[in-house]
Design a protein around this motif. Sequence first.
Motif, PDB file in Angstrom:
ATOM      1  N   ILE A 108       0.850  -1.195   0.000  1.00 29.93           N
ATOM      2  CA  ILE A 108       0.000   0.000   0.000  1.00 29.93           C
ATOM      3  C   ILE A 108       0.882   1.240   0.000  1.00 29.93           C
ATOM      4  N   LEU A 109       0.665   2.115  -0.970  1.00 29.67           N
ATOM      5  CA  LEU A 109       1.327   3.419  -1.018  1.00 29.67           C
ATOM      6  C   LEU A 109       0.303   4.478  -0.645  1.00 29.67           C
ATOM      7  N   MET A 110       0.618   5.304   0.339  1.00 32.26           N
ATOM      8  CA  MET A 110      -0.308   6.354   0.764  1.00 32.26           C
ATOM      9  C   MET A 110       0.379   7.705   0.748  1.00 32.26           C
ATOM     10  N   GLY A 111      -0.276   8.690   0.180  1.00 37.23           N
ATOM     11  CA  GLY A 111       0.190  10.070   0.265  1.00 37.23           C
ATOM     12  C   GLY A 111      -0.686  10.791   1.268  1.00 37.23           C
ATOM     13  N   VAL A 112      -0.091  11.239   2.375  1.00 36.87           N
ATOM     14  CA  VAL A 112      -0.911  11.797   3.454  1.00 36.87           C
ATOM     15  C   VAL A 112      -0.094  12.792   4.270  1.00 36.87           C
ATOM     16  N   LYS A 113      -0.775  13.811   4.759  1.00 39.08           N
ATOM     17  CA  LYS A 113      -0.170  14.747   5.703  1.00 39.08           C
ATOM     18  C   LYS A 113      -0.514  14.236   7.097  1.00 39.08           C
ATOM     19  N   LEU A 114       0.485  13.755   7.831  1.00 40.96           N
ATOM     20  CA  LEU A 114       0.236  13.055   9.087  1.00 40.96           C
ATOM     21  C   LEU A 114      -0.451  13.930  10.132  1.00 40.96           C
ATOM     22  N   VAL A 115      -0.101  15.202  10.186  1.00 40.25           N
ATOM     23  CA  VAL A 115      -0.725  16.097  11.175  1.00 40.25           C
ATOM     24  C   VAL A 115      -2.224  16.200  10.909  1.00 40.25           C
ATOM     25  N   GLN A 116      -2.577  16.344   9.636  1.00 42.05           N
ATOM     26  CA  GLN A 116      -3.992  16.462   9.277  1.00 42.05           C
ATOM     27  C   GLN A 116      -4.733  15.148   9.507  1.00 42.05           C
ATOM     28  N   LEU A 117      -4.092  14.029   9.159  1.00 43.60           N
ATOM     29  CA  LEU A 117      -4.711  12.724   9.403  1.00 43.60           C
ATOM     30  C   LEU A 117      -4.911  12.507  10.898  1.00 43.60           C
ATOM     31  N   SER A 118      -3.936  12.901  11.700  1.00 47.94           N
ATOM     32  CA  SER A 118      -4.039  12.769  13.148  1.00 47.94           C
ATOM     33  C   SER A 118      -5.213  13.567  13.690  1.00 47.94           C
ATOM     34  N   ASP A 119      -5.411  14.768  13.170  1.00 50.93           N
ATOM     35  CA  ASP A 119      -6.535  15.606  13.617  1.00 50.93           C
ATOM     36  C   ASP A 119      -7.876  14.964  13.277  1.00 50.93           C
ATOM     37  N   LEU A 120      -7.970  14.352  12.089  1.00 50.08           N
ATOM     38  CA  LEU A 120      -9.228  13.735  11.670  1.00 50.08           C
ATOM     39  C   LEU A 120      -9.540  12.488  12.507  1.00 50.08           C
ATOM     40  N   ILE A 121      -8.512  11.721  12.831  1.00 52.48           N
ATOM     41  CA  ILE A 121      -8.715  10.544  13.685  1.00 52.48           C
ATOM     42  C   ILE A 121      -9.068  10.988  15.107  1.00 52.48           C
ATOM     43  N   LYS A 122      -8.428  12.056  15.561  1.00 48.15           N
ATOM     44  CA  LYS A 122      -8.733  12.571  16.891  1.00 48.15           C
ATOM     45  C   LYS A 122     -10.190  13.024  16.978  1.00 48.15           C
ATOM     46  N   LYS A 123     -10.677  13.627  15.911  1.00 50.08           N
ATOM     47  CA  LYS A 123     -12.081  14.061  15.880  1.00 50.08           C
ATOM     48  C   LYS A 123     -13.018  12.882  16.113  1.00 50.08           C
ATOM     49  N   LYS A 124     -12.718  11.749  15.497  1.00 46.03           N
ATOM     50  CA  LYS A 124     -13.527  10.543  15.676  1.00 46.03           C
ATOM     51  C   LYS A 124     -13.410  10.018  17.102  1.00 46.03           C
ATOM     52  N   PHE A 125     -12.186  10.004  17.649  1.00 42.78           N
ATOM     53  CA  PHE A 125     -11.983   9.514  19.011  1.00 42.78           C
ATOM     54  C   PHE A 125     -12.681  10.403  20.035  1.00 42.78           C
ATOM     55  N   VAL A 126     -12.683  11.701  19.781  1.00 44.34           N
ATOM     56  CA  VAL A 126     -13.372  12.635  20.684  1.00 44.34           C
ATOM     57  C   VAL A 126     -14.857  12.313  20.739  1.00 44.34           C
ATOM     58  N   GLU A 127     -15.447  12.017  19.582  1.00 41.86           N
ATOM     59  CA  GLU A 127     -16.874  11.670  19.541  1.00 41.86           C
ATOM     60  C   GLU A 127     -17.147  10.371  20.297  1.00 41.86           C
ATOM     61  N   ASP A 128     -16.215   9.432  20.233  1.00 43.31           N
ATOM     62  CA  ASP A 128     -16.438   8.121  20.847  1.00 43.31           C
ATOM     63  C   ASP A 128     -16.154   8.106  22.343  1.00 43.31           C
ATOM     64  N   PHE A 129     -15.217   8.934  22.819  1.00 41.05           N
ATOM     65  CA  PHE A 129     -14.752   8.817  24.200  1.00 41.05           C
ATOM     66  C   PHE A 129     -15.112  10.015  25.084  1.00 41.05           C
ATOM     67  N   LYS A 130     -15.979  10.877  24.633  1.00 37.38           N
ATOM     68  CA  LYS A 130     -16.409  11.976  25.492  1.00 37.38           C
ATOM     69  C   LYS A 130     -17.487  11.476  26.452  1.00 37.38           C
ATOM     70  N   TYR A 131     -17.595  12.112  27.596  1.00 43.22           N
ATOM     71  CA  TYR A 131     -18.661  11.791  28.538  1.00 43.22           C
ATOM     72  C   TYR A 131     -19.103  13.085  29.217  1.00 43.22           C
ATOM     73  N   ARG A 132     -20.170  13.012  29.997  1.00 41.97           N
ATOM     74  CA  ARG A 132     -20.729  14.211  30.626  1.00 41.97           C
ATOM     75  C   ARG A 132     -20.606  14.120  32.144  1.00 41.97           C
ATOM     76  N   ASP A 133     -20.288  15.259  32.757  1.00 41.94           N
ATOM     77  CA  ASP A 133     -20.198  15.288  34.217  1.00 41.94           C
ATOM     78  C   ASP A 133     -21.579  15.486  34.820  1.00 41.94           C
ATOM     79  N   LYS A 134     -21.635  15.681  36.132  1.00 44.60           N
ATOM     80  CA  LYS A 134     -22.925  15.787  36.819  1.00 44.60           C
ATOM     81  C   LYS A 134     -23.730  17.003  36.381  1.00 44.60           C
ATOM     82  N   ASP A 135     -23.042  18.028  35.834  1.00 42.35           N
ATOM     83  CA  ASP A 135     -23.740  19.218  35.332  1.00 42.35           C
ATOM     84  C   ASP A 135     -24.045  19.114  33.842  1.00 42.35           C
ATOM     85  N   ASN A 136     -23.866  17.909  33.275  1.00 37.76           N
ATOM     86  CA  ASN A 136     -24.154  17.628  31.866  1.00 37.76           C
ATOM     87  C   ASN A 136     -23.196  18.334  30.913  1.00 37.76           C
ATOM     88  N   ASN A 137     -22.010  18.709  31.392  1.00 41.24           N
ATOM     89  CA  ASN A 137     -20.991  19.297  30.528  1.00 41.24           C
ATOM     90  C   ASN A 137     -20.143  18.188  29.908  1.00 41.24           C
TER      91      ASN A 137
END
Length: 370
Positions: free
Chosen positions: A181-210
């Motif tokens: 597999i040959l991939m042309g990618v900007k790693l910083v940008q790819l990291s940000d996009l993967i982080k966006k997905k992880f943020v959606e999956d691993f966020k939770y809310r405190d007692k004040d619903n934040n």
Amino acid sequence: GKTSCLKSVYHSLHNDNPQSRPPKILETKTTFNNQLPIIDPSYFDEHSNIIEIVIAHMFKSFKDAVNRSNHSLDGDNLEKKRKLVKKFQDVKEALDCARPKDHKSISNDSIEQLSKLASGSNLHDSMEELVDCYLNYFKSENDDNSQVLIIAIDDLDVQTNHTYQMVEQIRKYLIIDKVLILMGVKLVQLSDLIKKKFVEDFKYRDKDNNIVLNDQIDDMVARYLLKLLPLSHRLNLPSYTEIPGIKLEIAPYNNNIGGNVLSEKTDTITADEKNNLHEIVLALIYRKTGIMFYNFKQDSLIVPHNLRELLNLIAMLNNLKDEEKHKNRNIFRQYFIESWCLQWLTPQQYMFIKELSECDAMNINQYIIN
């Protein structure tokens, strides 16, 4: 840029011209099958699947080969065709079963359900068998080399909405035996996009619903990328300042901008040293806009380090008329905000500059103080 580099490597592995390969690859006894076109994920939508795209390209090359074949009645060749078609069918069925479905569409036959579930979970194995059969079909009779299929994917970081989904499909089903597999990618940008997905999956809310984010998300993203793209598998594009002996010629050009940088014979600016190149660009900015950048201790940050961006800046400046400095400053201002700031500043810094540039002269000082 990345695309040019990817294409260069991709075409250098063509079997018709083995001498064009890089030395280390030339030494290996490998036949590279690069019949599949380079995949551009920017055309994908929520219904696209990178596995389907790869299979479709493989089937098209197989179909074209069949149409060109002069020995369709050959018994061995006919058996190879039948076997390969069966593998295509197996992968398509496994892919359909692996795709999420509405519960209403599931068959009532429990045995059939179990069979489909097993087929879906074996998509990885089915892809491996398909690739093996595909390479065997195209293998020439006198070729004793090991066979490898090349899958080239460009600008994976551009498809912002479905990048993580495509990366996961590559990780699960395309990192298999006999595939390069040959991939042309900007790693910083790819990291940000993967982080966006992880943020959606691993966020939770405190007692004040934040919403509260897991403070280990950055570490999770880094580990994910290391597993997907090990450091030893990465080739980083160098800055032009890191390439020894670089020589740039800028033409046409009418007036000298200082020193002996103008060639009388060819009417070009020639820069063969990094410092000389920086001097040329800074002098060119000053002559066109009246803006002078001072930087005595290090290279000026206004001069791009990327060769493509450098040439784009020089081309833009070269097209400006010397006598229209006021108009030129507005053009350079737009370049500075929309190109330089966008690349070098954080999103918060960029938004500040963007808002600052939209302030009128009466309110700009008050805005900065606030």
